[in-house]
Scaffold this motif. Structure first.
Motif, short mmCIF file in Angstrom:
data_model
loop_
_atom_site.label_atom_id
_atom_site.label_comp_id
_atom_site.label_asym_id
_atom_site.label_seq_id
_atom_site.Cartn_x
_atom_site.Cartn_y
_atom_site.Cartn_z
N LEU A 197 33.97 25.11 31.42
CA LEU A 197 34.58 23.79 31.22
C LEU A 197 35.64 23.86 30.13
O LEU A 197 36.73 23.28 30.27
N ALA A 198 35.33 24.57 29.05
CA ALA A 198 36.29 24.69 27.94
C ALA A 198 37.54 25.44 28.40
O ALA A 198 38.67 25.07 28.05
N GLN A 199 37.37 26.51 29.19
CA GLN A 199 38.51 27.28 29.68
C GLN A 199 39.38 26.44 30.61
O GLN A 199 40.61 26.50 30.53
N MET A 200 38.72 25.66 31.49
CA MET A 200 39.48 24.83 32.42
C MET A 200 40.23 23.73 31.69
O MET A 200 41.36 23.39 32.04
N ALA A 201 39.60 23.15 30.67
CA ALA A 201 40.26 22.11 29.89
C ALA A 201 41.45 22.68 29.12
O ALA A 201 42.54 22.09 29.07
N LYS A 202 41.26 23.86 28.54
CA LYS A 202 42.34 24.50 27.78
C LYS A 202 43.50 24.87 28.68
O LYS A 202 44.68 24.78 28.29
N GLY A 203 43.20 25.25 29.93
CA GLY A 203 44.25 25.63 30.87
C GLY A 203 44.90 24.45 31.58
O GLY A 203 45.78 24.64 32.42
N GLY A 204 44.46 23.24 31.26
CA GLY A 204 45.06 22.05 31.86
C GLY A 204 44.56 21.71 33.25
O GLY A 204 45.10 20.82 33.91
N GLU A 205 43.50 22.40 33.70
CA GLU A 205 42.95 22.13 35.02
C GLU A 205 42.00 20.94 35.04
O GLU A 205 41.79 20.31 36.07
N LEU A 206 41.41 20.65 33.89
CA LEU A 206 40.32 19.68 33.84
C LEU A 206 40.40 18.84 32.58
O LEU A 206 40.71 19.35 31.49
N GLU A 207 40.13 17.55 32.74
CA GLU A 207 39.99 16.66 31.59
C GLU A 207 38.54 16.23 31.48
O GLU A 207 37.95 15.75 32.46
N VAL A 208 37.94 16.45 30.32
CA VAL A 208 36.54 16.11 30.10
C VAL A 208 36.47 14.99 29.08
O VAL A 208 36.90 15.14 27.93
N GLU A 209 35.96 13.84 29.50
CA GLU A 209 35.82 12.69 28.62
C GLU A 209 34.41 12.15 28.73
O GLU A 209 34.08 11.43 29.66
N ASN A 210 33.56 12.56 27.78
CA ASN A 210 32.13 12.24 27.82
C ASN A 210 31.53 12.73 29.14
O ASN A 210 31.52 13.92 29.39
N CYS A 211 31.08 11.83 30.00
CA CYS A 211 30.46 12.25 31.27
C CYS A 211 31.44 12.20 32.44
O CYS A 211 31.04 12.43 33.58
N ARG A 212 32.70 11.90 32.17
CA ARG A 212 33.72 11.84 33.24
C ARG A 212 34.52 13.14 33.26
O ARG A 212 35.06 13.56 32.24
N LEU A 213 34.59 13.75 34.45
CA LEU A 213 35.35 14.97 34.65
C LEU A 213 36.46 14.69 35.65
O LEU A 213 36.22 14.17 36.74
N SER A 214 37.70 15.04 35.29
CA SER A 214 38.86 14.77 36.14
C SER A 214 39.65 16.04 36.34
O SER A 214 40.06 16.69 35.36
N LEU A 215 39.85 16.41 37.60
CA LEU A 215 40.68 17.58 37.91
C LEU A 215 42.14 17.22 37.66
O LEU A 215 42.61 16.14 38.02
N ARG A 216 42.87 18.16 37.08
CA ARG A 216 44.29 17.95 36.80
C ARG A 216 45.08 19.13 37.37
O ARG A 216 45.22 20.18 36.76
N TRP A 217 45.58 18.95 38.60
CA TRP A 217 46.34 20.01 39.25
C TRP A 217 47.82 19.85 38.91
O TRP A 217 48.36 18.76 38.92
N THR A 218 48.45 20.97 38.61
CA THR A 218 49.89 20.91 38.28
C THR A 218 50.68 21.68 39.31
O THR A 218 50.14 22.48 40.08
#
Length: 218
Positions: A197-218
Protein backbone atom coordinates in the motif's frame (compact mmCIF):
# COMPACT_ATOMS: atom_id res chain seq x y z
CA UNK A 1 -19.20 -23.29 26.28
CA UNK A 2 -22.69 -23.75 24.78
CA UNK A 3 -23.34 -22.47 21.29
CA UNK A 4 -26.15 -20.14 20.25
CA UNK A 5 -27.57 -23.00 18.17
CA UNK A 6 -28.02 -25.12 21.31
CA UNK A 7 -29.19 -22.28 23.59
CA UNK A 8 -32.08 -21.55 21.24
CA UNK A 9 -33.65 -24.86 22.26
CA UNK A 10 -33.93 -23.91 25.93
CA UNK A 11 -34.02 -20.11 26.14
CA UNK A 12 -36.63 -17.52 25.15
CA UNK A 13 -35.56 -14.63 22.90
CA UNK A 14 -37.46 -11.50 21.81
CA UNK A 15 -39.22 -11.10 18.49
CA UNK A 16 -37.52 -8.73 16.00
CA UNK A 17 -38.71 -5.31 14.84
CA UNK A 18 -39.79 -6.31 11.33
CA UNK A 19 -40.68 -2.79 10.23
CA UNK A 20 -37.10 -1.57 10.50
CA UNK A 21 -35.61 -4.86 9.30
CA UNK A 22 -37.72 -4.81 6.14
CA UNK A 23 -36.48 -1.32 5.27
CA UNK A 24 -32.87 -2.48 5.47
CA UNK A 25 -33.12 -5.79 3.61
CA UNK A 26 -35.32 -6.63 0.61
CA UNK A 27 -34.74 -10.32 1.34
CA UNK A 28 -36.01 -10.03 4.92
CA UNK A 29 -38.88 -7.87 3.67
CA UNK A 30 -40.02 -10.83 1.57
CA UNK A 31 -39.93 -13.31 4.46
CA UNK A 32 -43.51 -14.59 4.91
CA UNK A 33 -45.48 -13.61 8.01
CA UNK A 34 -45.66 -17.25 9.11
CA UNK A 35 -41.85 -17.38 9.27
CA UNK A 36 -41.56 -13.97 10.95
CA UNK A 37 -43.70 -15.13 13.87
CA UNK A 38 -41.20 -17.90 14.60
CA UNK A 39 -38.04 -15.80 14.14
CA UNK A 40 -36.14 -14.49 17.17
CA UNK A 41 -33.39 -11.91 17.69
CA UNK A 42 -30.43 -12.52 19.97
CA UNK A 43 -27.00 -11.21 20.88
CA UNK A 44 -23.65 -12.94 21.19
CA UNK A 45 -20.44 -11.62 22.69
CA UNK A 46 -17.01 -11.52 21.03
CA UNK A 47 -15.55 -15.02 20.60
CA UNK A 48 -18.93 -16.57 21.32
CA UNK A 49 -19.80 -19.61 19.18
CA UNK A 50 -22.89 -19.55 17.00
CA UNK A 51 -22.28 -23.21 16.17
CA UNK A 52 -19.43 -25.72 16.08
CA UNK A 53 -18.24 -28.19 13.51
CA UNK A 54 -20.27 -31.37 13.81
CA UNK A 55 -23.40 -29.66 15.19
CA UNK A 56 -26.67 -30.40 13.42
CA UNK A 57 -27.97 -27.35 11.50
CA UNK A 58 -31.39 -26.48 12.89
CA UNK A 59 -31.40 -22.71 12.41
CA UNK A 60 -30.68 -20.17 9.68
CA UNK A 61 -28.86 -17.14 11.04
CA UNK A 62 -28.88 -13.58 9.70
CA UNK A 63 -26.22 -11.18 11.01
CA UNK A 64 -27.79 -7.80 11.82
CA UNK A 65 -24.71 -6.08 13.23
CA UNK A 66 -21.23 -7.07 14.30
CA UNK A 67 -19.41 -9.87 12.51
CA UNK A 68 -19.43 -13.67 12.44
CA UNK A 69 -16.68 -15.71 10.82
CA UNK A 70 -16.78 -19.27 9.56
CA UNK A 71 -13.52 -20.87 10.65
CA UNK A 72 -11.69 -24.12 10.04
CA UNK A 73 -8.37 -25.32 11.43
CA UNK A 74 -5.53 -25.98 8.99
CA UNK A 75 -3.16 -28.92 9.41
CA UNK A 76 -0.66 -26.55 11.02
CA UNK A 77 -3.22 -25.42 13.59
CA UNK A 78 -3.82 -21.94 12.16
CA UNK A 79 -7.33 -20.63 11.50
CA UNK A 80 -8.68 -20.44 7.96
CA UNK A 81 -11.46 -17.87 7.43
CA UNK A 82 -14.05 -19.34 5.05
CA UNK A 83 -16.64 -16.56 5.31
CA UNK A 84 -16.99 -13.17 6.98
CA UNK A 85 -20.53 -11.92 7.45
CA UNK A 86 -21.26 -8.41 8.72
CA UNK A 87 -24.84 -8.14 7.48
CA UNK A 88 -26.55 -11.04 5.80
CA UNK A 89 -27.20 -14.75 6.02
CA UNK A 90 -24.59 -17.06 7.47
CA UNK A 91 -23.55 -20.51 6.19
CA UNK A 92 -26.22 -20.70 3.49
CA UNK A 93 -24.69 -23.90 2.11
CA UNK A 94 -25.55 -25.74 5.36
CA UNK A 95 -29.29 -25.42 4.79
CA UNK A 96 -29.55 -28.99 3.47
CA UNK A 97 -26.54 -30.54 5.23
CA UNK A 98 -26.68 -33.06 8.14
CA UNK A 99 -23.85 -31.32 10.07
CA UNK A 100 -21.81 -28.12 9.99
CA UNK A 101 -18.35 -28.48 8.48
CA UNK A 102 -16.80 -25.51 10.30
CA UNK A 103 -17.13 -23.28 13.37
CA UNK A 104 -19.01 -19.97 13.43
CA UNK A 105 -17.52 -17.50 15.90
CA UNK A 106 -18.36 -13.85 16.59
CA UNK A 107 -15.41 -11.56 15.86
CA UNK A 108 -17.07 -8.79 17.91
CA UNK A 109 -20.33 -8.29 19.83
CA UNK A 110 -22.99 -9.32 17.32
CA UNK A 111 -26.77 -9.25 16.86
CA UNK A 112 -28.43 -12.11 15.00
CA UNK A 113 -31.76 -13.26 13.69
CA UNK A 114 -32.52 -16.94 14.23
CA UNK A 115 -34.96 -18.67 11.87
CA UNK A 116 -35.72 -22.36 12.39
CA UNK A 117 -34.45 -24.37 9.43
CA UNK A 118 -37.81 -26.07 8.88
CA UNK A 119 -39.56 -22.70 8.97
CA UNK A 120 -37.05 -21.25 6.50
CA UNK A 121 -37.47 -24.19 4.12
CA UNK A 122 -41.24 -23.78 4.19
CA UNK A 123 -40.84 -20.06 3.42
CA UNK A 124 -39.04 -20.97 0.18
CA UNK A 125 -42.39 -22.23 -1.14
CA UNK A 126 -43.47 -18.57 -1.38
CA UNK A 127 -42.54 -17.32 -4.85
CA UNK A 128 -41.32 -13.83 -3.93
CA UNK A 129 -39.09 -15.03 -1.13
CA UNK A 130 -37.76 -17.96 -3.18
CA UNK A 131 -36.87 -15.66 -6.12
CA UNK A 132 -35.03 -13.24 -3.84
CA UNK A 133 -33.22 -16.12 -2.16
CA UNK A 134 -32.05 -17.44 -5.55
CA UNK A 135 -30.82 -13.95 -6.48
CA UNK A 136 -28.98 -13.74 -3.14
CA UNK A 137 -27.24 -17.08 -3.74
CA UNK A 138 -26.22 -15.97 -7.23
CA UNK A 139 -24.58 -12.83 -5.78
CA UNK A 140 -22.76 -14.91 -3.18
CA UNK A 141 -21.50 -17.26 -5.87
CA UNK A 142 -20.11 -14.34 -7.85
CA UNK A 143 -18.31 -13.12 -4.71
CA UNK A 144 -16.80 -16.56 -4.09
CA UNK A 145 -15.58 -16.77 -7.68
CA UNK A 146 -14.06 -13.29 -7.49
CA UNK A 147 -12.31 -14.23 -4.25
CA UNK A 148 -10.90 -17.42 -5.78
CA UNK A 149 -9.71 -15.47 -8.82
CA UNK A 150 -8.07 -12.89 -6.55
CA UNK A 151 -6.15 -15.51 -4.56
CA UNK A 152 -4.79 -16.96 -7.82
CA UNK A 153 -3.00 -13.68 -8.57
CA UNK A 154 0.70 -13.78 -7.77
CA UNK A 155 1.54 -10.35 -6.36
CA UNK A 156 0.14 -8.32 -3.49
CA UNK A 157 -0.35 -5.37 -5.82
CA UNK A 158 -2.46 -7.42 -8.23
CA UNK A 159 -4.66 -8.68 -5.39
CA UNK A 160 -5.16 -5.18 -3.99
CA UNK A 161 -6.13 -3.77 -7.40
CA UNK A 162 -8.46 -6.70 -8.10
CA UNK A 163 -10.19 -6.24 -4.74
CA UNK A 164 -10.76 -2.52 -5.28
CA UNK A 165 -12.05 -3.03 -8.82
CA UNK A 166 -14.41 -5.92 -7.97
CA UNK A 167 -15.62 -4.87 -4.51
CA UNK A 168 -15.72 -1.11 -5.02
CA UNK A 169 -17.20 1.37 -7.45
CA UNK A 170 -15.24 3.34 -10.08
CA UNK A 171 -11.91 2.40 -8.53
CA UNK A 172 -12.90 3.36 -4.97
CA UNK A 173 -13.65 1.05 -2.05
CA UNK A 174 -14.46 1.68 1.61
CA UNK A 175 -13.09 -1.10 3.80
CA UNK A 176 -15.50 -2.44 6.41
CA UNK A 177 -12.73 -4.25 8.28
CA UNK A 178 -9.28 -3.57 9.69
CA UNK A 179 -6.33 -3.73 7.32
CA UNK A 180 -5.00 -6.66 9.34
CA UNK A 181 -8.21 -8.61 8.68
CA UNK A 182 -8.15 -7.48 5.06
CA UNK A 183 -4.65 -8.93 4.70
CA UNK A 184 -5.96 -12.32 5.83
CA UNK A 185 -8.77 -12.13 3.26
CA UNK A 186 -6.24 -11.31 0.54
CA UNK A 187 -4.00 -14.20 1.59
CA UNK A 188 -1.17 -11.82 2.54
CA UNK A 189 0.79 -11.05 5.68
CA UNK A 190 -0.15 -7.68 7.13
CA UNK A 191 3.48 -6.57 6.67
CA UNK A 192 3.28 -7.33 2.95
CA UNK A 193 -0.04 -5.50 2.65
CA UNK A 194 1.16 -2.37 4.44
CA UNK A 195 4.41 -2.32 2.43
CA UNK A 196 2.59 -2.66 -0.90
CA UNK A 197 0.00 0.00 0.00
CA UNK A 198 2.82 2.39 0.88
CA UNK A 199 4.64 1.65 -2.40
CA UNK A 200 1.47 2.16 -4.44
CA UNK A 201 0.69 5.42 -2.66
CA UNK A 202 4.25 6.68 -3.15
CA UNK A 203 4.10 5.78 -6.84
CA UNK A 204 0.84 7.68 -7.32
CA UNK A 205 -1.21 4.56 -8.06
CA UNK A 206 -3.30 4.67 -4.90
CA UNK A 207 -4.74 7.20 -2.48
CA UNK A 208 -5.29 5.91 1.05
CA UNK A 209 -7.55 7.98 3.30
CA UNK A 210 -8.44 6.12 6.50
CA UNK A 211 -10.59 3.20 5.27
CA UNK A 212 -11.11 4.59 1.75
CA UNK A 213 -8.83 3.34 -1.03
CA UNK A 214 -8.88 5.05 -4.43
CA UNK A 215 -7.00 3.91 -7.52
CA UNK A 216 -5.22 6.73 -9.33
CA UNK A 217 -4.25 5.78 -12.88
CA UNK A 218 -2.14 8.22 -14.85
Amino acid sequence: MPTIEKELRVQSHPAPDWKSLSLGSPLLAALPESARRLTRSLEIQRQGAVFRRGDRPQTMFFVLSGEVRLLRQSKTGSEIVLQRTRRGFLAEASLDQPTYHCDAVAAEPTRLLAIKRKTFTQALAVNDFRDRWIAHLARELRKVRAHAERLSLKTARERIVHFIETEGEAGVVDLNQSKKDWAVELGLTHESLYRTLAQMAKGGELEVENCRLSLRWT
